[in-house]
Design a protein around this motif. Structure first.
Motif, PDB file in Angstrom:
ATOM      1  N   ARG A 138       0.734  -1.345  -0.007  1.00  0.00           N
ATOM      2  CA  ARG A 138       0.020  -0.054   0.099  1.00  0.00           C
ATOM      3  C   ARG A 138       0.857   1.154   0.016  1.00  0.00           C
ATOM      4  NH1 ARG A 138      -3.176  -1.524   4.184  1.00  0.00           N
ATOM      5  NH2 ARG A 138      -3.507   0.593   4.977  1.00  0.00           N
ATOM      6  N   TYR A 139       2.064   1.225   0.622  1.00  0.00           N
ATOM      7  CA  TYR A 139       3.047   2.336   0.756  1.00  0.00           C
ATOM      8  C   TYR A 139       4.251   2.008   0.158  1.00  0.00           C
ATOM      9  CZ  TYR A 139      -0.662   3.326   4.378  1.00  0.00           C
ATOM     10  OH  TYR A 139      -1.808   3.365   4.937  1.00  0.00           O
ATOM     11  N   PRO A 140       4.406   2.362  -1.109  1.00  0.00           N
ATOM     12  CA  PRO A 140       5.444   1.922  -2.040  1.00  0.00           C
ATOM     13  C   PRO A 140       6.591   2.903  -1.394  1.00  0.00           C
ATOM     14  CG  PRO A 140       3.904   2.606  -3.558  1.00  0.00           C
ATOM     15  CD  PRO A 140       3.128   2.821  -2.200  1.00  0.00           C
ATOM     16  N   LYS A 141       6.393   4.032  -0.948  1.00  0.00           N
ATOM     17  CA  LYS A 141       7.494   4.932  -0.547  1.00  0.00           C
ATOM     18  C   LYS A 141       8.272   4.091   0.713  1.00  0.00           C
ATOM     19  CE  LYS A 141       3.895   7.816   2.028  1.00  0.00           C
ATOM     20  NZ  LYS A 141       3.529   8.931   1.960  1.00  0.00           N
ATOM     21  N   MET A 142       7.718   3.458   1.315  1.00  0.00           N
ATOM     22  CA  MET A 142       8.149   2.494   2.371  1.00  0.00           C
ATOM     23  C   MET A 142       9.256   1.718   1.642  1.00  0.00           C
ATOM     24  SD  MET A 142       5.505   1.875   5.486  1.00  0.00           S
ATOM     25  CE  MET A 142       6.255   0.453   6.100  1.00  0.00           C
ATOM     26  N   GLU A 143       8.754   1.163   0.747  1.00  0.00           N
ATOM     27  CA  GLU A 143       9.513  -0.041  -0.122  1.00  0.00           C
ATOM     28  C   GLU A 143      10.726   0.780  -0.565  1.00  0.00           C
ATOM     29  OE1 GLU A 143       7.403  -2.496  -2.430  1.00  0.00           O
ATOM     30  OE2 GLU A 143       8.716  -3.909  -1.724  1.00  0.00           O
ATOM     31  N   LYS A 144      10.660   2.073  -0.952  1.00  0.00           N
ATOM     32  CA  LYS A 144      11.774   2.709  -1.476  1.00  0.00           C
ATOM     33  C   LYS A 144      12.778   3.023  -0.261  1.00  0.00           C
ATOM     34  CE  LYS A 144      11.848   6.227  -4.855  1.00  0.00           C
ATOM     35  NZ  LYS A 144      11.243   5.651  -5.784  1.00  0.00           N
ATOM     36  N   ARG A 145      12.132   3.210   0.811  1.00  0.00           N
ATOM     37  CA  ARG A 145      13.270   3.357   2.124  1.00  0.00           C
ATOM     38  C   ARG A 145      13.729   2.024   2.084  1.00  0.00           C
ATOM     39  NH1 ARG A 145      16.622   5.467   5.244  1.00  0.00           N
ATOM     40  NH2 ARG A 145      16.098   5.199   7.544  1.00  0.00           N
ATOM     41  N   LEU A 146      13.227   1.004   2.204  1.00  0.00           N
ATOM     42  CA  LEU A 146      13.849  -0.386   2.404  1.00  0.00           C
ATOM     43  C   LEU A 146      14.927  -0.517   1.433  1.00  0.00           C
ATOM     44  CD1 LEU A 146      11.324  -2.860   3.603  1.00  0.00           C
ATOM     45  CD2 LEU A 146      12.817  -1.376   4.975  1.00  0.00           C
ATOM     46  N   LEU A 147      14.596  -0.195   0.129  1.00  0.00           N
ATOM     47  CA  LEU A 147      15.636  -0.337  -1.011  1.00  0.00           C
ATOM     48  C   LEU A 147      16.966   0.590  -0.521  1.00  0.00           C
ATOM     49  CD1 LEU A 147      16.690  -1.389  -3.547  1.00  0.00           C
ATOM     50  CD2 LEU A 147      15.491   0.352  -4.650  1.00  0.00           C
ATOM     51  N   SER A 148      16.595   1.819  -0.118  1.00  0.00           N
ATOM     52  CA  SER A 148      17.801   2.848   0.353  1.00  0.00           C
ATOM     53  C   SER A 148      18.696   2.058   1.486  1.00  0.00           C
ATOM     54  CB  SER A 148      17.246   3.948   0.715  1.00  0.00           C
ATOM     55  OG  SER A 148      18.091   4.809   1.213  1.00  0.00           O
ATOM     56  N   ILE A 149      17.931   1.397   2.431  1.00  0.00           N
ATOM     57  CA  ILE A 149      18.524   0.589   3.535  1.00  0.00           C
ATOM     58  C   ILE A 149      19.399  -0.400   3.121  1.00  0.00           C
ATOM     59  CG2 ILE A 149      18.260  -0.775   5.576  1.00  0.00           C
ATOM     60  CD1 ILE A 149      15.666   1.102   6.088  1.00  0.00           C
ATOM     61  N   ALA A 150      18.875  -1.147   2.388  1.00  0.00           N
ATOM     62  CA  ALA A 150      19.610  -2.349   1.780  1.00  0.00           C
ATOM     63  C   ALA A 150      20.871  -1.844   0.776  1.00  0.00           C
ATOM     64  CB  ALA A 150      18.658  -2.958   0.807  1.00  0.00           C
ATOM     65  N   SER A 151      20.695  -0.953   0.133  1.00  0.00           N
ATOM     66  CA  SER A 151      21.855  -0.315  -0.798  1.00  0.00           C
ATOM     67  C   SER A 151      22.917   0.117   0.232  1.00  0.00           C
ATOM     68  CB  SER A 151      21.431   0.863  -1.694  1.00  0.00           C
ATOM     69  OG  SER A 151      20.289   0.446  -2.644  1.00  0.00           O
TER      70      SER A 151
ATOM     71  N   LYS B 141       6.208  -2.334  -8.819  1.00  0.00           N
ATOM     72  CA  LYS B 141       6.769  -3.820  -8.656  1.00  0.00           C
ATOM     73  C   LYS B 141       8.222  -3.927  -9.092  1.00  0.00           C
ATOM     74  CE  LYS B 141       4.050  -4.035 -13.075  1.00  0.00           C
ATOM     75  NZ  LYS B 141       2.957  -4.757 -13.594  1.00  0.00           N
ATOM     76  N   MET B 142       8.610  -2.901 -10.185  1.00  0.00           N
ATOM     77  CA  MET B 142      10.063  -2.936 -10.443  1.00  0.00           C
ATOM     78  C   MET B 142      10.925  -2.625  -9.144  1.00  0.00           C
ATOM     79  SD  MET B 142      10.209  -1.217 -14.279  1.00  0.00           S
ATOM     80  CE  MET B 142      11.966  -0.822 -14.015  1.00  0.00           C
ATOM     81  N   GLU B 143      10.475  -1.776  -8.288  1.00  0.00           N
ATOM     82  CA  GLU B 143      11.016  -1.632  -7.109  1.00  0.00           C
ATOM     83  C   GLU B 143      11.163  -2.464  -6.220  1.00  0.00           C
ATOM     84  OE1 GLU B 143      10.072   2.313  -5.348  1.00  0.00           O
ATOM     85  OE2 GLU B 143      12.384   2.551  -5.643  1.00  0.00           O
ATOM     86  N   LYS B 144      10.141  -3.427  -6.286  1.00  0.00           N
ATOM     87  CA  LYS B 144      10.307  -4.627  -5.575  1.00  0.00           C
ATOM     88  C   LYS B 144      11.503  -5.479  -6.021  1.00  0.00           C
ATOM     89  CE  LYS B 144       6.477  -6.753  -3.077  1.00  0.00           C
ATOM     90  NZ  LYS B 144       5.969  -5.435  -2.427  1.00  0.00           N
ATOM     91  N   ARG B 145      11.503  -5.527  -7.378  1.00  0.00           N
ATOM     92  CA  ARG B 145      12.190  -6.371  -8.130  1.00  0.00           C
ATOM     93  C   ARG B 145      13.913  -5.964  -7.454  1.00  0.00           C
ATOM     94  NH1 ARG B 145      14.947 -10.194  -9.319  1.00  0.00           N
ATOM     95  NH2 ARG B 145      15.898 -10.482 -11.366  1.00  0.00           N
ATOM     96  N   LEU B 146      14.078  -4.614  -7.573  1.00  0.00           N
ATOM     97  CA  LEU B 146      15.332  -4.101  -7.073  1.00  0.00           C
ATOM     98  C   LEU B 146      15.635  -4.360  -5.736  1.00  0.00           C
ATOM     99  CD1 LEU B 146      15.501  -0.618  -8.978  1.00  0.00           C
ATOM    100  CD2 LEU B 146      16.559  -2.810  -9.679  1.00  0.00           C
ATOM    101  N   LEU B 147      14.558  -4.211  -5.090  1.00  0.00           N
ATOM    102  CA  LEU B 147      14.744  -4.761  -3.320  1.00  0.00           C
ATOM    103  C   LEU B 147      15.305  -6.185  -3.323  1.00  0.00           C
ATOM    104  CD1 LEU B 147      14.936  -4.062  -0.451  1.00  0.00           C
ATOM    105  CD2 LEU B 147      12.272  -4.192  -0.454  1.00  0.00           C
ATOM    106  N   SER B 148      14.701  -6.855  -4.080  1.00  0.00           N
ATOM    107  CA  SER B 148      15.025  -8.412  -4.024  1.00  0.00           C
ATOM    108  C   SER B 148      16.243  -8.548  -4.542  1.00  0.00           C
ATOM    109  CB  SER B 148      13.821  -9.241  -4.888  1.00  0.00           C
ATOM    110  OG  SER B 148      14.521 -10.423  -5.350  1.00  0.00           O
ATOM    111  N   ILE B 149      16.695  -8.010  -5.646  1.00  0.00           N
ATOM    112  CA  ILE B 149      18.200  -8.100  -6.175  1.00  0.00           C
ATOM    113  C   ILE B 149      19.180  -7.759  -5.039  1.00  0.00           C
ATOM    114  CG2 ILE B 149      19.744  -6.983  -7.993  1.00  0.00           C
ATOM    115  CD1 ILE B 149      17.527  -6.894  -9.612  1.00  0.00           C
ATOM    116  N   ALA B 150      18.926  -6.317  -4.287  1.00  0.00           N
ATOM    117  CA  ALA B 150      20.041  -5.988  -3.401  1.00  0.00           C
ATOM    118  C   ALA B 150      19.869  -6.836  -2.214  1.00  0.00           C
ATOM    119  CB  ALA B 150      19.390  -4.626  -2.829  1.00  0.00           C
ATOM    120  N   SER B 151      18.762  -7.281  -1.768  1.00  0.00           N
ATOM    121  CA  SER B 151      18.852  -8.511  -0.806  1.00  0.00           C
ATOM    122  C   SER B 151      19.567  -9.707  -1.114  1.00  0.00           C
ATOM    123  CB  SER B 151      17.334  -8.926  -0.297  1.00  0.00           C
ATOM    124  OG  SER B 151      16.548  -7.744   0.018  1.00  0.00           O
ATOM    125  N   HIS B 152      19.542 -10.061  -2.328  1.00  0.00           N
ATOM    126  CA  HIS B 152      20.201 -11.340  -2.623  1.00  0.00           C
ATOM    127  C   HIS B 152      21.908 -10.896  -2.781  1.00  0.00           C
ATOM    128  CE1 HIS B 152      22.269 -13.944  -5.533  1.00  0.00           C
ATOM    129  NE2 HIS B 152      21.605 -14.849  -4.877  1.00  0.00           N
TER     130      HIS B 152
END
Lengths: 250, 250
Positions: A138-151, B141-152
């Motif tokens: 529901r909140y893609p911006k949270m996902e963006k935040r997680l991606l930033s954390i993972a990076s 959903k592309m962002e989700k994919r990138l998060l998955s890549i980063a986690s891996h």
DNA sequence: TAGCTGCCTTGATGTACGTCAACCTAACTG
DNA sequence: CAGTTAGGTTGACGTACATCAAGGCAGCTA
């Protein structure tokens, strides 16, 4: 509750066993950490806080083991945690220390890639992964935040590879102290003297050294007037520039 | 075009300099890699392909350096790349080798955390970060994919820390060969004999060893009948079980 | 206060891997 | 085809760190 319950293998305080849903103290961490780069409105914050529970840990308490089903995500709210991987013969590599604000268990696959254990008394904020995933939808911006954390974690991991593969014991210890100091300051704590809450063994397993070498290297740096060892696991950095030079190898 | 142009510091083939927007061959990579876990429809695929350009590299060509403004994201479509970090005195840590399907430059901050260079002839698919970010806004959903890549990648990095910090030279080489073999198979290539396109120096810098130790260890494993060195940088794994045992240290 | 126990420090010795150096082979080049 | 160059291999030797072993010191408990 999900099939896997972290309480089953970790000795937790009574407070942690109580389903502290309503008055969860984790609102604080949720607001603070999930929203730094992706501000949520009040209602969203409430939703995130609603699915979280408080967890308390004592030194040495295991949180989860490598290979377990990763049904929970954690955020450290107080204290220090460590994560590590083991070889079959018991050799250990600590892959990271976690301080307030850090996330645990963000792996995408469904099992944890490492074990996690408390270094000091610690409190964590626990999110059931399934519910967190629903919120993320529901909140893609949270996902963006997680991606930033993972990076960011990835960049830190690469720096650690450079340390493990190419630095000498002295360079490793110097880098370690500087990193600890910087992280403490970024959390608003004092960076000098810096608190070093983990044992020599943990430091050795983090830096690819033995406890003896860690100890000798501390002694060496102390002898050179670069650092001083204070009571309560504190290290005072007497000459920051010199420590930086040592860390870089020049 | 953005202020930063990768062409300015990297010797690229004429094909790469041409703005190959219209007939970009990168559609293939986009479709294949970005959509595996997050299927896009035809229109979305077109949009992604539209912002990509083809890049060709020869062995030794630099793609970018640590600290440069990270204005591009890349996907490897053919060949082998390496990424590495340097210490001031030239000590080098290769943090990874990249094969077709792997992403480069996904860092969240605006500078690259490592340098990238071609190991073999390689082709890449280049996305301007700004445009990619815009697409990500529209397609979570592309962002989700990138998060998955980063986690891996993070899990891979942790495994590498265990290797660098706690494994012996023989265990390192055995683990390296097995990983190369598995990755080759996961790309649909032959895992045995496995192609080892990088130099002894690169392998050493990846495993925290010297070229001499790498060479000696290969010789040792060959003498034990575990592997055989074939022409063209191929290694045949004669005894997979033995190699696994060596990699784990038992 | 004595006796544990866990962590840290220090010393003596060993060794896996680095360093230095020679040589080999294959791929270019004139 | 000789000369050159860049990897790769192998040997002799050195050393940074590990290993083994013995205390030291604080924080428990009785």
């Amino acid at each position: 509750m999900s099939a896997f319950d972290v309480n089953k293998m970790t000795p937790l305080s009574e407070a942690a066993r109580r389903p502290a849903r309503a008055q969860s103290p984790c609102q604080a961490c949720t607001v603070r950490h999930l929203t730094v780069c992706a501000p949520l409105n009040d209602q969203e914050v409430q939703e995130v806080a609603a699915i979280s529970q408080n967890v308390e840990m004592s030194p040495g308490d295991p949180l989860f083991d490598e290979g377990e089903r990763a049904s929970q995500v954690y955020n450290v709210t107080a204290g220090t945690m460590k994560v590590y991987k083991l070889l079959s013969d018991g050799r250990r590599q600590v892959t990271g220390f976690l301080f307030p604000g850090d996330f645990l268990g963000l792996a995408n696959n469904d099992t944890y890639a490492y074990s996690a254990e408390a270094v000091t008394h610690a409190t964590l904020c626990r999110f059931p992964r399934a519910k967190l995933d629903k919120l993320l939808e529901r909140y893609p911006k949270m996902e963006k935040r997680l991606l930033s954390i993972a990076s960011h974690e990835l960049a830190v991991a690469q720096e650690q590879m450079l340390l493990l593969g190419r630095k000498t014991a002295k360079e490793k210890i110097a880098s370690f102290l500087l990193t600890l100091s910087e992280r403490a300051e970024s959390r608003g704590q004092t960076g000098n003297p810096v608190s070093v809450p983990m044992s020599r063994t943990d430091i050795g397993d983090y830096l690819g050294l033995t406890t003896e070498t860690v100890s000798r290297t501390f002694t060496n740096l102390r002898g050179g007037g670069t650092i001083a060892l204070r009571n309560g696991g504190k290290v005072e950095i007497l000459d920051v520039d010199a420590l930086h030079d040592v860390a870089q190898g020049d």
